[in-house]
Motif scaffolding. Structure first.
Motif, mmCIF file in Angstrom:
data_model
loop_
_atom_site.group_PDB
_atom_site.id
_atom_site.type_symbol
_atom_site.label_atom_id
_atom_site.label_comp_id
_atom_site.label_asym_id
_atom_site.label_seq_id
_atom_site.Cartn_x
_atom_site.Cartn_y
_atom_site.Cartn_z
ATOM 1 N N UNK A 56 90.052 45.348 15.764
ATOM 2 C CA UNK A 56 89.634 46.743 15.788
ATOM 3 C C UNK A 56 89.185 47.137 17.187
ATOM 4 N N UNK A 57 88.536 46.230 17.891
ATOM 5 C CA UNK A 57 88.115 46.509 19.271
ATOM 6 C C UNK A 57 89.333 46.723 20.173
ATOM 7 N N UNK A 58 90.379 45.937 19.936
ATOM 8 C CA UNK A 58 91.623 46.115 20.715
ATOM 9 C C UNK A 58 92.169 47.517 20.517
ATOM 10 N N UNK A 59 92.169 47.979 19.273
ATOM 11 C CA UNK A 59 92.691 49.317 18.989
ATOM 12 C C UNK A 59 91.745 50.397 19.507
ATOM 13 N N UNK A 60 90.435 50.137 19.472
ATOM 14 C CA UNK A 60 89.476 51.101 20.032
ATOM 15 C C UNK A 60 89.777 51.346 21.510
ATOM 16 N N UNK A 61 90.043 50.246 22.221
ATOM 17 C CA UNK A 61 90.309 50.376 23.656
ATOM 18 C C UNK A 61 91.605 51.149 23.898
ATOM 19 N N UNK A 62 92.595 50.868 23.070
ATOM 20 C CA UNK A 62 93.869 51.571 23.228
ATOM 21 C C UNK A 62 93.718 53.060 22.948
ATOM 22 N N UNK A 63 92.952 53.402 21.924
ATOM 23 C CA UNK A 63 92.750 54.806 21.582
ATOM 24 C C UNK A 63 91.889 55.526 22.609
ATOM 25 N N UNK A 64 91.076 54.789 23.318
ATOM 26 C CA UNK A 64 90.326 55.414 24.409
ATOM 27 C C UNK A 64 91.274 55.886 25.502
ATOM 28 N N UNK A 65 92.383 55.152 25.676
ATOM 29 C CA UNK A 65 93.401 55.568 26.643
ATOM 30 C C UNK A 65 94.292 56.669 26.071
ATOM 31 N N UNK A 66 94.604 56.558 24.788
ATOM 32 C CA UNK A 66 95.513 57.524 24.162
ATOM 33 C C UNK A 66 94.874 58.109 22.915
#
Length: 932
Positions: free
Chosen positions: A805-815
């Motif tokens: 979930x943290x990996x996806x949080x970081x990705x969504x912060x970019x996009x």
């Protein structure tokens, strides 16, 4: 017919000399020529025009046109050097002479004479027009220019004389005019004729403004070139508005004089003598038919089918037709010969008929042109039978009695009569039979989203049919299949063809192509209903004339044509057609976008029948009618004919189960087998059958077919498809081998990488999977976020859900707002039963942003299930399956939800479908703690 070489040799166009010869002559320019200005190499400049001089001068006198040309070209580049490195000067030795005045290279102040002291031009005697079915008798004088260099100027001056006895001393010339943006250093057209001659001239562009004056006992016309660029015209303007850059010159008084001059060439008296072979043909026709109409048809068929076309313009044949006896003996002739043959036959049967001149190339502007014989390039017959005119063209093909009243597309013709005649308009109407008739019978009884069986027949008439028949008669079997596939694919797209044939139907005068096979279904699912487009003509019509410019507002719109197409479609429906209905226009009749369109349609006994016909007549639409025509087309396009399936249609998996009982797929399998057997070394048959088998959940059959494809034409996509099928049936080791092979073919493939990582994680090698994915993520690139999503999935599968979930949080912060990443995060939270409140928000936001929400609805349903909100979960699953009825995950979860709600029958049915579509579905959900 009638001097198609008239525009040859640069700007030079002339008619001949009484001193014809088959070798070029050499001598000075005639005294009447006004020399072009001398060339000053110092003023040419590197950016100057390639065409330094383009000077055309003609003397029209005593039935002869003496044409002089002075052409100078600068070799400004290697490409131009190649183009001008060989001088070619064609001429007609039976009409006049070629006289070389000068050939030289200008290099600075040096003039290198290429003809001094010899006769360097060599004469080519081969017939260069045979590929175009022309026998011209022309010769070509050629000179390979030795020593020509970049920067040199090549200058050639020559004359060609032409005289044609058929014109009885009349003069004519057609001169093409150079116009901007073509750059020319010095360009000119200059004409001379005696003051006593009534020579006329006419230019068809407003920018041509010649100066005409009297010089001694001669009239002189001088026109500087290039002309200024003519005003732009809309591309769909009628031909008369397009301002063809030509200068017509001649001394015919009017069209009646052209008619009188040419008429004696087609006198038929005494051409068919008793006892001649043609007399026997006349007797045969008269014995077989008493009706003049049928006799005329027999004579036309004889001229078209028993005499092949070959244009003969040598030995005076430019205007003079070959005698019918010679044409019949040689079994070839051009339009002149075929017309005279047909006239002789008709007159021998006491049928009134006369020759008429026409223009194939410029029929739409003949009435605007200067009266000359050169305004025409074709001749045919007008016969008068039963009070109507019949237009009989011996150069046509396959005309039969049904076509006897058809009109050719020439717009304006000139009857040839001894007393003279004026131009005659030729009214155009739809032909009795279409140029192409397409009949396609579809069998969709196995199901709407399955391949359609078809039987297709394409019937073609005219030149296109002749060309196809000629090609097929010489083709090898595989080439013939390609011809058939090409003819069929124009109307069906990509197909798998089993039986096929191509044949000539002599009775109909047509080529018939037949084929049976399979084509991907044309049904589409819209608004929860299956729909089939049945329109074959309206959607293809375009009418967007541009008349925005003030200067264009009064210009009519010329429409396409003439051409006609008949399209007959039948569709055999499932379940006897119960519950199917039409939407849109079931009938059509009348003009649409300048074409005549008609339609009939019916639905009876489980069979839909639609017949569309369109006749493009090349009509003009007046400016005042443009808006109304556009509006009618827009309305018709808003009412395209479609067939609508019943609201309740069984999903594909239910059709598959039914097929396993009733064998409805057997005809489809049999047709695939037949198509593959027709060309077993072709990969597309196996690939198409693999798609069908995979789509009907015969995964092992699809795997076998993809194996055949790999043997013939392996690609990364095929390996990945087979890997997916292996994985679907739980054979992960074989899937892994295919993925590894795919990666060896393309190590950069993101799809192969993600599949490999997923399999590695499945097999317990999560660390290896994460390392592979991270290496690709670190490389960046536009597909990085796909790999990030795959990494999160592997992290979750290896027990690191929080890290995922943290990996996806970081990705969504970019996009932020990326629906794919939002759905992935919602799915991970739902499957791992974490942070369900935020999971719900992720899915809801993704649904709002995504174009295709079926997968996201499935994710949110899982979240609702985890939250115990079974009714909400069921609503989302129903919505997902409305959009994607074969989504196995949604079927499985709906089964789980219905079971908990006590809907046991529905639960069992959905579980059957889920397991059929995805045999590993229970295993997949077991790892999330969800069982059924």
């Amino acid at each position: 017919m009638l001097s198609r070489v008239a525009l040859a040799t640069a700007l030079l166009c002339a008619a001949g000399s009484a001193h014809a010869g088959d070798k070029p002559l050499y001598g000075p320019a005639p005294a009447w020529v006004t020399p072009a200005p001398p060339i000053d190499p110092a003023k040419l400049g590197a950016d100057g025009p390639v065409m330094v001089i383009a000077d055309a001068q003609q003397l029209l006198k005593d039935g002869t046109v003496w044409g002089y040309a002075d052409l100078a070209m600068r070799a400004s580049s290697s490409q131009i050097l190649t183009q001008i490195g060989t001088v070619k000067l064609p001429w007609m030795p039976d009409k006049g002479d070629l006289i070389i005045h000068r050939a030289e290279i200008i290099r600075g102040s040096e003039h290198i004479d290429l003809v001094k002291g010899g006769e360097p031009f060599q004469v080519l005697r081969r017939e260069e027009g045979l590929e175009q079915l022309q026998l011209t008798g022309s010769l070509t004088a050629t000179l390979p220019v030795q020593g020509l260099q970049i920067g040199d100027v090549l200058r050639v001056s020559f004359s060609i004389t032409r005289a044609d006895p058929a014109l009885k001393g009349r003069l004519q010339s057609i001169i093409p005019l150079l116009a901007e943006p073509v750059p020319v250093g010095f360009g000119r057209v200059r004409l001379l004729w005696p003051t006593g001659n009534k020579v006329q001239w006419r230019a068809y562009t407003d920018t041509a403004k010649p100066v005409v004056k009297t010089v001694g006992d001669q009239r002189e016309l001088v026109l500087a070139l290039p002309l200024s660029k003519p005003e732009d015209q809309p591309s769909d303007a009628p031909p008369r508005f397009l301002k063809t850059p030509l200068l017509d010159v001649g001394d015919f008084a009017d069209w009646a004089e052209v008619s009188r001059t040419m008429a004696p060439l087609y006198a038929t008296e005494g051409l068919i003598k008793p006892g001649d072979p043609l007399a026997a043909e006349v007797d045969r026709i008269k014995a077989a038919e008493t009706d003049p109409l049928k006799r005329a048809q027999r004579a036309l068929e004889l001229a078209q089918d028993k005499v092949r076309y070959l244009a003969v313009s040598m030995n005076g044949g430019n205007y003079v037709p070959q005698k019918p006896a010679d044409t019949w003996q040689l079994k070839y002739g051009d339009c002149k010969a075929k017309t005279l043959l047909l006239l002789a036959l008709l007159h021998a049967m006491d049928i009134e008929a006369e020759p008429v001149l026409a223009s194939v190339q410029l029929g739409g502007v003949v009435s605007e042109r200067l009266p000359t014989a050169g305004a025409f390039d074709h001749v045919l017959v007008r016969a008068a039978i039963g009070g109507r005119s019949l237009w009989l063209d011996g150069t046509g093909a396959g005309a039969r009695l049904a076509d006897i009243g058809d009109t050719p597309p020439f717009r304006t013709v000139l009857p040839l009569r001894l007393g003279g005649a004026e131009l005659m308009p030729l009214p155009i109407h739809a032909n009795a039979r279409p140029d192409i008739a397409v009949a396609i019978d579809f069998d969709q009884s196995a199901g709407l989203d399955l391949p359609m069986l078809f039987k297709a027949t394409v019937t073609m008439r005219g030149p296109m049919a002749t060309a196809l028949n000629d090609a097929a008669s010489q083709a090898k079997p595989e080439q013939k299949r390609d011809l058939i596939r090409s003819a069929i694919s124009s109307y069906l797209g990509d197909t798998q063809i089993g039986d096929s044939a191509i044949r000539y139907d002599a009775a109909a005068g047509a080529v018939v192509v037949t084929a049976s096979g399979l084509v991907t279904t044309w049904w589409s699912r819209e608004q929860k209903r299956y729909r089939l487009d049945l329109d074959r003509v309206v959607n293809g019509l375009e009418f967007e004339p541009d008349r925005a410019r003030p200067a264009w507002r009064d210009i009519p719109v010329a429409t396409a044509g003439p051409a006609s197409l008949l399209y007959r479609t039948t569709v055999r429906l499932p379940d006897g057609g119960a519950g199917y209905s039409f939407e849109g226009d079931q009938t059509l009749s009348g003009p649409l976008a300048g074409s005549m369109v008609s339609r009939t349609s019916s639905l009876a006994n489980g069979v839909v029948t639609v017949e569309d016909r369109i006749d493009n007549l090349g009509t003009e639409i007046a400016p005042a009618e443009v808006a109304a025509v556009r509006a009618r087309l827009a309305l018709a396009k808003s009412r395209l004919l479609r067939l609508v399936a019943p609201a309740e249609m069984p999903p594909r998996w239910k059709q598959v189960l039914a097929a396993q009982k009733d064998g409805r797929f057997k005809p489809i399998e049999a047709m695939f087998a037949q198509a593959i057997a027709a060309d077993p070394k072709e990969a597309t048959g196996y690939e198409s059958r693999a798609s069908f088998r995979a789509g009907t959940y015969d995964y092992r059959g699809a795997i076998a077919d993809l194996g055949k494809v790999i043997e013939i034409e392996p690609t990364i996509d095929i390996y990945l498809r087979r890997a997916g099928l292996y994985r679907a049936i739980g054979e992960n080791a074989k899937a892994l081998a295919d993925i590894e092979t795919a990666r060896s073919l393309d190590p950069s493939s993101t799809a192969a990488l993600n599949s490999l990582a997923s399999l590695k994680a499945d097999g317990g090698d999560g660390a290896v999977a994460l390392k592979l994915l991270q290496e690709r993520i670190d490389q960046g690139g536009k597909e990085r976020f796909q790999v990030i999503a795959a990494k999160a999935e592997v992290q979750a599968d290896t027990g690191a859900a929080a890290e995922a979930i943290a990996t996806l949080d970081a990705a969504l912060a970019e996009r932020p707002g990326d629906p794919t990443l939002l759905n992935e995060r919602c799915w991970l939270k739902g499957t791992r039963n974490l942070a369900l409140d935020t999971a719900l928000k992720d899915c809801t936001k993704a649904i709002e942003l995504a174009e295709g929400p079926a997968g996201i609805l499935d994710s949110r349903a899982l979240v609702y299930f985890r939250m115990g909100r079974l009714d909400d979960a069921l609503a989302d699953l129903n919505a997902a399956l409305d959009v994607a009825p074969a989504q196995a995950a949604s079927l499985f979860m709906r089964s789980v939800v219905n079971k908990q709600l006590g809907h046991t029958a529905q639960a069992a049915e959905d579980l059957t479908g889920a397991r059929l579509i995805s045999p590993q579905i229970d295993r997949d959900y077991r790892k999330y703690g969800i069982t059924n």
